[in-house]
Design an enzyme around this catalytic site. Sequence first.
Site, mmCIF file in Angstrom:
data_model
loop_
_atom_site.group_PDB
_atom_site.id
_atom_site.type_symbol
_atom_site.label_atom_id
_atom_site.label_comp_id
_atom_site.label_asym_id
_atom_site.label_seq_id
_atom_site.Cartn_x
_atom_site.Cartn_y
_atom_site.Cartn_z
ATOM 1 N N PHE A 176 0.905 -1.174 0.077
ATOM 2 C CA PHE A 176 0.358 0.267 0.095
ATOM 3 C C PHE A 176 1.198 1.493 0.056
ATOM 4 O O PHE A 176 2.370 1.320 0.134
ATOM 5 C CB PHE A 176 -0.822 -0.058 1.108
ATOM 6 N N CYS A 177 0.548 1.994 -0.522
ATOM 7 C CA CYS A 177 1.094 3.767 -0.633
ATOM 8 C C CYS A 177 -0.150 4.680 -0.122
ATOM 9 O O CYS A 177 -1.377 4.351 -0.290
ATOM 10 C CB CYS A 177 1.132 3.733 -1.722
ATOM 11 N N THR A 178 0.604 6.301 -0.569
ATOM 12 C CA THR A 178 -1.390 6.789 0.216
ATOM 13 C C THR A 178 -2.123 6.933 -1.300
ATOM 14 O O THR A 178 -3.123 7.098 -1.002
ATOM 15 C CB THR A 178 0.258 8.250 -0.702
ATOM 16 N N ILE A 205 -4.411 4.547 0.471
ATOM 17 C CA ILE A 205 -4.793 4.700 1.757
ATOM 18 C C ILE A 205 -5.765 5.735 1.809
ATOM 19 O O ILE A 205 -6.863 5.530 2.623
ATOM 20 C CB ILE A 205 -3.347 5.020 2.773
#
Length: 254
Positions: A176-178, A205
């Site tokens: 996951f990332c922003t 996210i």
Amino acid sequence: MKDIIIASFYKFIPLNDFESLREPILTKMHEIGIKGTIILAHEGVNGGFAGNREQMYIFYDYLRSDSRFADLHFKETYDNKNPFDKAKVKLRKEIVTMGVQKVDPSYNAGTYLSPEEWHQFIQDPNVILLDTRNDYEYELGTFKNAINPDIENFREFPDYVQRNLIDKKDKKIAMFCTGGIRCEKTTAYMKELGFQHVYQLHDGILNYLESIPEGESLWEGKCFVFDDRVAVDQKLDRVYPQLPQDYKYEREQK
């Protein structure tokens, strides 16, 4: 009511003429009054920008008027203040810099999981949950039980994989990332290396925080964002954490 829309977007698509797109896009941003940063490269486009509702919808239509961008998806959050101070359009070698050649997320990225699917998936103890972001982002907040790769910038991620994960090609790995763009590259890179079960949180996210009720959320802490808000809480509201004076980050990543 929050009057400012903050939009982030990206698309991996070959742009042989990306250099010629810079001036028209920048001119349109100035004309409309849009502020933010857009990155153009041969591999596609990535950006974040903000304005009022009328300005944003005009700019959405402008970008989508190019047939290659007709299906652009803009992920919106909201604030009372524009978090960008000016309009910028930058030309780069990559729209998010990992430094690995011949990684093409446009056809080889990992399996998308919706926030609801992700919420269930990462509770499986057999899943390796990997935060692909930088250490300063991890320190502000992350998912419960997520692994910190302890990297200072995204260019260090491939080395982390080679040193720590190369013997786990048969494991389920959730990343996951922003906003999703870094996971597009990391999952494509890992599939090129032969990893068989690679998953990513669709739209990142921010999408999870918007979709999963705070009382049920597996997110812990704040979420760093690449604009002057610095971070948002689980309600996607602006927060002001105390950061070191020498705090540095790369706004182009998401």
